[in-house]
Design a protein around this motif. Structure first.
Motif, mmCIF file in Angstrom:
data_model
loop_
_atom_site.group_PDB
_atom_site.id
_atom_site.type_symbol
_atom_site.label_atom_id
_atom_site.label_comp_id
_atom_site.label_asym_id
_atom_site.label_seq_id
_atom_site.Cartn_x
_atom_site.Cartn_y
_atom_site.Cartn_z
ATOM 1 N N ARG A 223 44.476 28.438 44.143
ATOM 2 C CA ARG A 223 44.319 28.988 42.823
ATOM 3 C C ARG A 223 44.096 30.286 42.511
ATOM 4 N NH1 ARG A 223 42.011 26.891 38.071
ATOM 5 N NH2 ARG A 223 42.437 28.521 36.323
ATOM 6 N N VAL A 224 43.661 30.755 43.700
ATOM 7 C CA VAL A 224 43.283 32.576 43.697
ATOM 8 C C VAL A 224 45.327 33.638 44.490
ATOM 9 C CG1 VAL A 224 42.214 34.604 44.097
ATOM 10 C CG2 VAL A 224 40.742 33.129 42.999
ATOM 11 N N ALA A 225 44.900 32.740 45.388
ATOM 12 C CA ALA A 225 46.326 32.613 46.299
ATOM 13 C C ALA A 225 47.271 32.430 45.182
ATOM 14 C CB ALA A 225 46.275 32.535 47.179
ATOM 15 N N LYS B 78 39.521 43.321 38.142
ATOM 16 C CA LYS B 78 38.835 41.561 37.861
ATOM 17 C C LYS B 78 38.828 41.798 40.184
ATOM 18 C CE LYS B 78 39.921 36.774 37.187
ATOM 19 N NZ LYS B 78 40.460 35.707 36.959
ATOM 20 N N ALA B 79 37.774 41.394 39.910
ATOM 21 C CA ALA B 79 36.771 40.881 41.250
ATOM 22 C C ALA B 79 37.055 39.354 41.562
ATOM 23 C CB ALA B 79 35.548 41.172 41.364
ATOM 24 N N THR C 43 33.437 41.945 50.140
ATOM 25 C CA THR C 43 32.558 41.752 49.858
ATOM 26 C C THR C 43 32.235 42.136 49.056
ATOM 27 O OG1 THR C 43 32.138 41.170 52.169
ATOM 28 C CG2 THR C 43 30.208 40.901 50.479
ATOM 29 N N ALA C 44 31.909 41.181 47.729
ATOM 30 C CA ALA C 44 30.973 41.769 46.676
ATOM 31 C C ALA C 44 29.591 41.708 46.255
ATOM 32 C CB ALA C 44 31.663 41.546 45.202
ATOM 33 N N THR C 45 28.166 42.700 46.054
ATOM 34 C CA THR C 45 27.334 41.556 45.599
ATOM 35 C C THR C 45 26.899 42.411 44.177
ATOM 36 O OG1 THR C 45 26.235 44.343 46.446
ATOM 37 C CG2 THR C 45 26.611 42.925 47.747
ATOM 38 N N LEU D 204 37.730 36.801 47.378
ATOM 39 C CA LEU D 204 39.383 36.642 47.299
ATOM 40 C C LEU D 204 40.686 37.535 47.376
ATOM 41 C CD1 LEU D 204 38.671 33.090 46.415
ATOM 42 C CD2 LEU D 204 38.475 33.871 48.146
ATOM 43 N N HIS D 205 40.373 38.065 46.358
ATOM 44 C CA HIS D 205 41.483 39.043 45.511
ATOM 45 C C HIS D 205 40.984 40.032 44.445
ATOM 46 C CE1 HIS D 205 45.495 40.055 44.067
ATOM 47 N NE2 HIS D 205 45.362 40.071 42.891
ATOM 48 N N LEU D 206 41.683 41.363 44.701
ATOM 49 C CA LEU D 206 41.183 42.071 42.737
ATOM 50 C C LEU D 206 42.291 43.009 42.815
ATOM 51 C CD1 LEU D 206 38.883 43.583 42.517
ATOM 52 C CD2 LEU D 206 39.554 45.498 44.090
ATOM 53 N N SER D 207 42.113 42.272 41.058
ATOM 54 C CA SER D 207 43.527 43.351 40.689
ATOM 55 C C SER D 207 42.645 44.256 39.752
ATOM 56 C CB SER D 207 43.216 41.953 38.971
ATOM 57 O OG SER D 207 43.981 41.224 39.341
#
Length: 191
Positions: free
Chosen positions: A22-24, A39-40, A108-110, A179-182
C-alpha cells in the motif's frame, strides 16, 4: 504546526506485506501535498517485538488548511474505506528541529507520550519539555524531531525520526519502521 496520527491495529495473522505494498504504491501521492510538513508512513510488527501489528501514519501539518483538506478529502477517505474510521489523535505543535542526520533517510521513528502532572503548571512543564527537546534533537542519528502537546488530555508528545544504524536509547519511546517519508514542506515554517 499540528501533529496528527491515527493507529490501525491489525489482526495478529494479518499479512503486513499488504501495508508495505500500500505504501509502496500510494505513498508518493502526498509527496507534494500543500500544507504538509511531513508524513511518516509508520508500521510496527509483533515479529519485531511490538505488542501489536499496526499501521500508524504520523503527520506534521504546516497549515490547518492542509490538514483539513486531507481529512475531509480523498486521502483520508481511502483509509476509512479500507480500514474503517480510526480515531485521529492530534496535538498542538511546540517545536520542530532538524537533527545532525537531517539529510539521511529516516528508517525508524520513535514516539513518546508523557502526561503533564496536575501539580505542575502547564507553562513550566512545556518550558522543561522544550529544553529537553532541544538537547534530544541533537543526539547522534536524529534526522528530525518534533514536540507537541494535547491540552485536552495534558499529554506531551515527542516524535523523532532516526537514520539507519542509529543507536536509539530505550527512553526514546515506542518504535516504528518508516516505510516512506513524504516531506513536501519540511523546510517551510508552520503557520
Amino acid at each position: 504546526m499540528h501533529a496528527m496520527q491515527y493507529e490501525i491495529t491489525l489482526p495478529a495473522d494479518y499479512d503486513m506485506e499488504i501495508i508495505r505494498r500500500r505504501v509502496a504504491t500510494k505513498g508518493h501521492l502526498l509527496d507534494d501535498f500543500p500544507g504538509l510538513g511531513l508524513k511518516a508512513y509508520l508500521m510496527r510488527e509483533r515479529a519485531d517485538g511490538s505488542p501489536v501489528d499496526q499501521y500508524a501514519p504520523f503527520y506534521l501539518w504546516n497549515t490547518p488548511e492542509g490538514m483539513n483538506s486531507f481529512l475531509w478529502g480523498p486521502g483520508f477517505r481511502g483509509i476509512v474505506n479500507d480500514f474503517g474510521r480510526p480515531v485521529v489523535q492530534h496535538w498542538t505543535g511546540l517545536a520542530y528541529e532538524e537533527g545532525p542526520e537531517a539529510t539521511a533517510a529516516a528508517t525508524t521513528a520513535t514516539r513518546r507520550k508523557s502526561p503533564v502532572p496536575e501539580d505542575i503548571p502547564p507553562g513550566h512543564a512545556v518550558s522543561e519539555a522544550l529544553m529537553e527537546h532541544g538537547a534530544e534533537s541533537w543526539r547522534d542519528g536524529v534526522v528530525a524531531s518534533a514536540l507537541a502537546i494535547d491540552p485536552r488530555h495534558w499529554e506531551l508528545l515527542s516524535f523523532t525520526l532516526w537514520a539507519e544504524g542509529a543507536k536509539i536509547p530505550a527512553e526514546a519511546g515506542e518504535r516504528f519502521q518508516v516505510l516512506h517519508l513524504s516531506a513536501p514542506e519540511r523546510d517551510l515554517p508552520a503557520d
